[in-house]
Design an enzyme around this catalytic site. Structure first.
Site, PDB file in Angstrom:
ATOM      1  CG  ASP A  99      -2.279   0.408   1.033  1.00  0.00           C
ATOM      2  OD1 ASP A  99      -2.467   1.566   0.625  1.00  0.00           O
ATOM      3  OD2 ASP A  99      -3.188  -0.401   1.259  1.00  0.00           O
ATOM      4  CG  ASP A 201      -5.133   5.380   1.087  1.00  0.00           C
ATOM      5  OD1 ASP A 201      -5.931   4.444   1.233  1.00  0.00           O
ATOM      6  OD2 ASP A 201      -5.190   6.445   1.741  1.00  0.00           O
ATOM      7  CG  ASP A 326     -11.735   1.277   3.348  1.00  0.00           C
ATOM      8  OD1 ASP A 326     -11.319   1.310   4.519  1.00  0.00           O
ATOM      9  OD2 ASP A 326     -11.048   1.638   2.360  1.00  0.00           O
TER      10      ASP A 326
HETATM   11  C1  GLC Z   1      -8.548   4.687   2.043  1.00  0.00           C
HETATM   12  C2  GLC Z   1      -8.304   3.465   2.897  1.00  0.00           C
HETATM   13  C3  GLC Z   1      -9.029   3.644   4.195  1.00  0.00           C
HETATM   14  C4  GLC Z   1      -8.450   4.853   4.891  1.00  0.00           C
HETATM   15  C5  GLC Z   1      -8.510   6.083   3.986  1.00  0.00           C
HETATM   16  C6  GLC Z   1      -7.645   7.165   4.497  1.00  0.00           C
HETATM   17  O1  GLC Z   1      -9.866   4.826   1.682  1.00  0.00           O
HETATM   18  O2  GLC Z   1      -8.686   2.321   2.212  1.00  0.00           O
HETATM   19  O3  GLC Z   1      -8.963   2.514   5.005  1.00  0.00           O
HETATM   20  O4  GLC Z   1      -9.147   5.098   6.075  1.00  0.00           O
HETATM   21  O5  GLC Z   1      -8.058   5.809   2.693  1.00  0.00           O
HETATM   22  O6  GLC Z   1      -6.303   6.820   4.307  1.00  0.00           O
END
Ligand code: GLC
Length: 530
Positions: A99, A201, A326
């Site tokens: 990630d 992300d 998520d």
């Molecule tokens: C993305 C991630 C999530 C996180 C957000 C902020 O949507 O998948 O889990 O809270 O970004 O980084």
């Protein structure tokens, strides 16, 4: 890049490191735990592993608040553990995707500490600082995705900083070339360590309107929706300049062989496909989350697949996602019987599938008692069902007290039926959803038609969606019954006969009478057509 390279042919498996396997008894998963469970991935037959963040972090957003992009949080282990893990992943012929969280850092990142230390600090404009509005208060109406204002006032320096997520996650200023250069070096750091790609992300967030215009109100907003939905995020996300930023990252990946760039993008289809970039200079795989938000109806899904197939730019490669850390788990959304149909859909559509750990066990709704809540979003906007803990519960390996996940107390609860809903038990059960996943993956591997073949829509009505996958001489028909009742589907015209390759149901076979296929309730099948 070779045609039909690994990230086109292969299946990606997402691991949420906190929840896969604990190796030191603290109740939280770690890299060494993942290494010890690689047998499962090899047995299942997936091709690539994507790890959610394991970097040093205060864990305000469980690792999506990164305090050091080039390290490993002690909760998850060390860089040595990482090197050992990637070595073994590669040793098994698998790929490793990590990630990358470029939109924001932790407020504890050294860069932000410097940035907030004074207005003339050289790192001040690495973040998005703004004077208060003329009458006082935040510079504009941009909200945080986790509820409340997107701006936090810094007393010491008298300005606001912007954070699309928590106040502990200040947004980086990607208009600053120094930020770009530093972040490119982060990519190179991991590429040199051997990673095969990145899942980036919130990539559509990276650039914001230069004039910081207010977002317009959302006319469709309703009180049961998250706070962020009060406005339309048209000035705070998805700006034209973002494509230049992504092309810059892509050029860094292209310094290395055959790596993949995957972008997290929650946008409507017509916007999503722009993230392939001009002349495919963008993400290789802009994550396609359309199945997650679509009503689970055959006709709607058929229309979606057609629309998506039609929208991808020439040379662009499709991809499909059913769930992630998520989103409500697929079995919780559509029920266990249809989760099996969903598995067949995911693994037979054209495009790279991304699976989410635990979906192969059919983990569904998990109640999180109020005193066990972990997710900051649930804490900020409680009781409305936005919390993400239910989809982050630990992997269940066996029937021991903590399901083999930990010798300690798991950081989130297990499912009440973990004594039977676990890898050890379900591996032995020919009728389990785990066995189905494995067979689907094996089938996909055996038939190039299923991975890289053409997609041809065949039939859609209120209950059934059927499509062909074709490669060379081979023609396969996938027919999915989205209903709890028996249905019939016409076989494509001119077909002389068909053999069942796989059914989602554990026993028996669907019936083929002449030109008609009879599907049982909740059944999906793959047929080889003559
Ligand atoms: C993305 C991630 C999530 C996180 C957000 C902020 O949507 O998948 O889990 O809270 O970004 O980084």
């Amino acid at each position: 890049m070779p045609e039909n390279t690994w990230w086109k042919r292969g299946i990606v498996y997402q691991i949420y490191p906190r929840s896969f396997q604990d190796s030191n008894g603290d109740g939280i998963g770690d890299l060494e735990g993942i290494r010890r469970r690689l047998d499962h991935l090899a047995w299942l037959g997936v091709d690539a592993v994507w790890l959610s963040p394991f970097y040093p972090s205060p864990m305000a957003d469980f690792g999506y608040d990164v305090a050091d992009y080039c390290g490993v949080d002690p909760i998850f282990g060390s860089l040595d553990d990482f090197d050992r893990l990637i070595g073994e992943v590669h040793g098994r012929g698998l790929k490793l995707i990590v990630d990358f969280v470029p939109n924001h850092t932790s407020d504890q990142h050294e860069w932000f500490r410097e940035s907030r230390s004074s207005r003339d600090n050289p790192k001040r404009d690495w973040y998005i600082w703004h004077d208060p509005a003329p009458g006082g208060g935040p510079p504009n109406n941009w909200n945080s995705n986790f509820g409340g204002p997107g701006w936090t006032f810094d007393e010491a320096t008298g300005q606001y900083y912007y954070h699309a997520f928590l106040k502990e996650q200040p947004d980086l200023n990607w208009r600053n070339p120094k930020v770009r250069a530093a972040m490119h070096d982060v990519l190179r750091f991991w590429l040199r360590r051997g990673v095969d790609g990145f899942r980036v992300d919130v990539i559509w967030h990276l650039m914001k309107d230069e004039g910081f215009r207010d977002n317009p109100p959302n006319p469709a907003y309703q009180a049961d929706q998250p706070d962020i939905n009060r406005t339309l995020q048209i000035h705070s996300t998805d700006q034209p300049e973002v494509h230049g930023v992504i092309a810059g990252m892509r050029r860094v990946l292209d310094e290395f062989d055959d790596r993949v760039l995957i972008g997290e993008i929650y946008l409507p289809l017509d916007r999503l496909v722009t993230y392939y970039g001009e002349n495919l200079s963008g993400a290789h795989l802009p994550f396609n989350f359309q199945l997650i938000h679509m009503a689970w109806r055959a006709g709607d899904i058929a229309a979606l697949v057609e629309e998506y197939e039609g929208a991808i730019p020439p040379g662009g490669w499709p991809n499909w996602v059913l769930g992630n850390h998520d989103q409500t788990r697929i079995a919780a959304r559509v029920g266990e019987a249809q989760a099996r149909v969903a598995a067949m859909l995911l693994l037979t559509l054209r495009g790279t599938p991304t699976m989410y750990y635990g979906d192969e066990l059919g983990i569904g709704r998990v109640e999180i008692p109020p005193d066990a809540v972990q997710d900051p979003w649930e804490r900020n906007e409680p009781g409305l069902g936005f919390g993400r803990d239910p989809q982050r519960t630990p992997m269940q390996w066996d029937d021991s007290p903590s399901a083999g996940f930990t010798t300690g107390r798991p950081w989130l609860p297990l499912t009440p039926d973990h004594g039977t809903r676990n890898v050890a038990a379900m591996r032995e059960d020919p009728g389990s959803i785990l066995t189905l996943y494995r067979r689907l993956i094996e089938l996909r591997r055996r038939h190039l038609a299923l991975s890289v073949g053409d997609y041809v829509g065949a039939h859609a009505d209120g209950q059934v969606f059927a499509y062909e996958r074709r490669f060379g001489q081979e023609r396969l028909l996938v027919a999915l019954n989205f209903s709890h009742a028996a249905q019939t589907v016409p076989l494509p015209e001119g077909v002389a006969g068909a053999q069942v390759l796989l059914s989602t149901l554990a026993s028996g076979e669907p019936a083929i009478h002449g030109q008609e296929l009879a599907l049982r309730p909740d059944e999906g099948v793959v047929l080889a057509l003559d």
